[in-house]
Structures are given as structure tokens and as C-alpha cells.
Write an enzyme that holds these catalytic residues in place. Structure first.
Site: not given
Ligand code: PMP
Length: 360
Positions: A101, A172, A196
Site C-alpha cells: 500500500w 495511511d 475495514k
Molecule cells: N491503503 C491501505 C492500507 C489499504 O488496506 C487499502 C485497501 N485495502 C487502501 C489503501 C486502498 O483503499 P481503497 O480501496 O479505499 O482505495
């Protein structure tokens, strides 16, 4: 009704009490004769819902008055671009690359402006946090971006983790926000997709120190400008009203439980059960260094080849689902967010032991 043991990484399990309340209020919210989904976002009912949602989040996390709370859309992924668009102001920013991520955030920021990698653990397959001296921060960076819980690799920034001071920290927290108390003032900006620990997908929460607003790159779309969003109370256009309502119910549920200190205790217990089960076995293995193991996402592999599909199929027979690891790392992953009941974790641990006895 049988609720399944849902180990999904997101969208993920929601608290049963919250779902029941949403069901009870579905057709008629508090006697107003309509669903929250049918309300004008500018009516007094919804204005009350969003105000309470923000107040409860501020109370839970201890968010000081000099921070704005924004209710946005586009997921955490849009933030990968929106953050540099708002905060770079012609400068460069630093990124720590500690898993899939943060790597995605770094790549997306490169499309938008000048960014540099101030440290990466990719050579160690994203199985650890940094040791002293391994981070090379630029003291003039507009900000330093970190992902404090890598959902796929299961690496979490705990209080003991090394994090440079001196540059505004942008975090994040998508996959562990609200899982324990944190010191918000340590961060300039915190963001999270809702799906989540907050509520259904479609809502993104951004908590940003007010003095960082007003530096957006000229010409960016109005909707992407934090300052404009803050000025309009996240109501520049129609916000994701039902998601905000559900997030509000989750915040009320957390408050009833005793807040973040209380949920942290439960999370420590839940994660401990699984990590102990892995440690006690020869069949399961978690690759992450103990000091930075996540309490929310626990990846593990089976040391005996060819058993993965059987493990998943037999887990399913016990009502244990969404246990397959992300395709980029393979193996299994147990995502055990706030709302996952302790008895689901117990069911998994019992199943893991039984499976090892039969197949190990
Ligand atoms: N950052 C993290 C730490 C994530 O776990 C996720 C999604 N699993 C995202 C960003 C991306 O999130 P989104 O699908 O809401 O764009």
C-alpha cells in the site's frame, strides 16, 4: 440466523449491533418516516447525523480543535493523489515504502509531483519496520508519508517503531484506525478508507491539521481541495450519506464498549490467540518480525506444500471464510478488525489446530 466467521480484509465484518440498529431504522429513521438513504443531505436530520458522527470520532480519537475532519469519497486510493496535490506546494515529499500500500501511494504521488523514497524494506520482502539509521529523511520535505498498517504484509507501526520527527507526518491508517488509542498530534494528516474499521465502503475519512490547508496546487478540481471541503463541512456536493450514518453507528458502538483503550485490549487478546497458535505449530508460519506484527491483518503460510486449497475448503465447512492471503504474497491472511467477534478468532484457532492434527 447463522453469522459466518468473516476474516475479509475489506469490505469487512461490521458489528452485529450496528447492523441490527441499521435494520431497525432502515424504513423509518427515528420517526421521521423515511430512511437515511432518502434524506436530503442538507436537511436537519442528516445535518444532525453528520455532526454527531464527527463529534463522536473526535471524542474517540481525541482529535484536537485545530484539526479538520473531512468525509470524502474515492477511497484511500484517491488520497494517494489528493495528498500531494494539497500538500506539496511545489516542494518534494518523502515516502517510506514498507508494503504494497505504501508502494502504491508512492507510485501515485510520482504522477502528481516530486517525491522521493526515504526508506524501503522491499529487499526484506516487506517483513519488518526500519532499524535505527535506516531512514533517510529530507529535512525540507513537505511531508513524510507512512502506511501505519500494511494490510497485505501484516506490518504495523507500534508505539516503539522508529519514525522521524521534524517533517509533517502523513499516515495511511486505513486498516487499523480506531483499533487502539493514538496521539493524533503526532500526525499532520491521517486518512483511511472506511471499509475495514469504520463502516461500509464509499466513505474516506481525512483528519488534517488546519494550518496545512490552503496550499493546494493551482487549478486542481474544486472537489479535491481540502480547504474548500473543510469550508463546506464536507458538503460541497452530496456526501456518501448512508456511509456516514453507518460510520456514526460504529463510533457509537465503540463508545459503548469503552472507547479505543477498551477495543485495544480485545484486539491484543484476539491477535495474541492467533500468533500463539502459529508459534505453537510447525505447520503455520508468519514471516513478519515480532516487534511489528499487525493486530489487524495476520498473514501466515503453510509450511507443507500443496495444502492451501484443502485448508481453505475445510475452513469453509466450519463457517470460516475470506481466509485466503492476497495473491501477491500467497498463503493465508486472517483480518481480525474491531468488529470481528472473539468467538470467530477462537473458531479459527481451533480449526487451525485440528487441521494440523489431521494434515500436518
Ligand atoms: N491503503 C491501505 C492500507 C489499504 O488496506 C487499502 C485497501 N485495502 C487502501 C489503501 C486502498 O483503499 P481503497 O480501496 O479505499 O482505495
Amino acid at each position: 440466523m447463522e453469522r459466518i466467521h468473516n476474516f475479509s480484509a475489506g469490505p469487512a465484518v461490521l458489528p452485529l449491533e450496528v447492523l441490527e440498529q441499521a435494520r431497525d431504522e432502515l424504513l423509518d429513521w427515528q420517526g421521521c418516516g423515511m430512511s437515511v438513504m432518502e434524506m436530503s443531505h442538507r436537511g436537519k436530520e442528516f445535518m444532525g447525523i453528520i455532526a454527531r458522527c464527527e463529534t463522536d470520532l473526535r471524542e474517540l480519537m481525541g482529535i484536537p480543535a485545530n484539526y479538520k475532519v473531512l468525509f470524502l469519497q474515492g477511497g484511500a486510493t484517491l488520497q494517494f493523489a489528493q495528498i500531494p496535490l494539497n500538500l506539496l506546494a511545489g516542494r518534494s515529499a518523502d515516502y517510506l515504502v514498507t508494503g504494497s500500500w505504501s508502494k502504491k501511494a508512492y507510485k501515485e504521488a510520482q504522477r502528481v509531483g516530486t517525491v522521493r523514497c526515504a526508506g524501503s524494506t522491499e529487499n526484506d520482502k516487506f517483513t519488518r519496520w526500519f532499524n535505527a539509521g535506516e531512514i533517510d529523511p529530507d529535512p525540507n520535505a513537505a511531508y513524510l508519508h507512512v502506511c501505519t498498517n500494511e494490510t497485505i504484509h501484516g506490518v504495523e507501526v507500534h508505539d516503539s517503531a522508529i519514525l522521524p520527527d521534524g517533517v509533517p507526518l502523513v499516515a495511511d491508517m486505513s486498516s487499523h484506525i480506531l483499533s487502539r488509542p493514538i496521539d493524533v498530534t503526532r500526525y499532520a494528516l491521517i486518512y483511511a478508507g472506511a471499509q475495514k474499521n469504520i463502516g461500509p465502503a464509499g466513505l474516506t475519512i481525512v483528519i488534517v491539521r488546519a494550518d496545512l490547508l490552503g496550499r493546494a496546487a493551482p487549478g486542481i478540481p474544486t472537489l479535491l481541495d481540502y480547504a474548500v471541503q473543510a469550508e463546506h463541512g464536507s458538503m460541497l456536493n452530496t456526501p456518501p450519506t448512508y456511509g456516514i450514518y453507518m460510520a456514526g453507528l460504529v463510533f457509537q458502538w465503540l463508545k459503548r464498549l469503552g472507547g479505543l483503550a477498551a477495543i485495544e485490549k480485545i484486539n491484543v487478546e484476539k491477535a495474541g490467540l492467533i500468533y500463539n497458535a502459529i508459534a505453537a505449530s510447525t505447520l503455520y508460519r508468519n514471516p513478519v518480525e515480532p516487534a511489528c506484527r499487525s493486530r489487524m491483518n495476520i498473514p501466515f503460510t503453510l509450511t507443507k506444500p500443496g495444502l492451501d486449497e484443502t485448508f481453505i475448503a475445510e475452513a469453509k465447512k466450519r463457517g470460516i471464510v475470506q481466509i485466503k492471503g492476497h495473491s501477491s504474497v500467497g498463503g493465508m491472511r486472517a483480518s481480525i478488525y474491531n468488529a470481528l467477534p472473539l468467538d470467530s478468532v477462537q473458531a479459527l484457532v481451533t480449526f487451525m489446530r485440528d487441521f494440523e492434527n489431521t494434515h500436518g
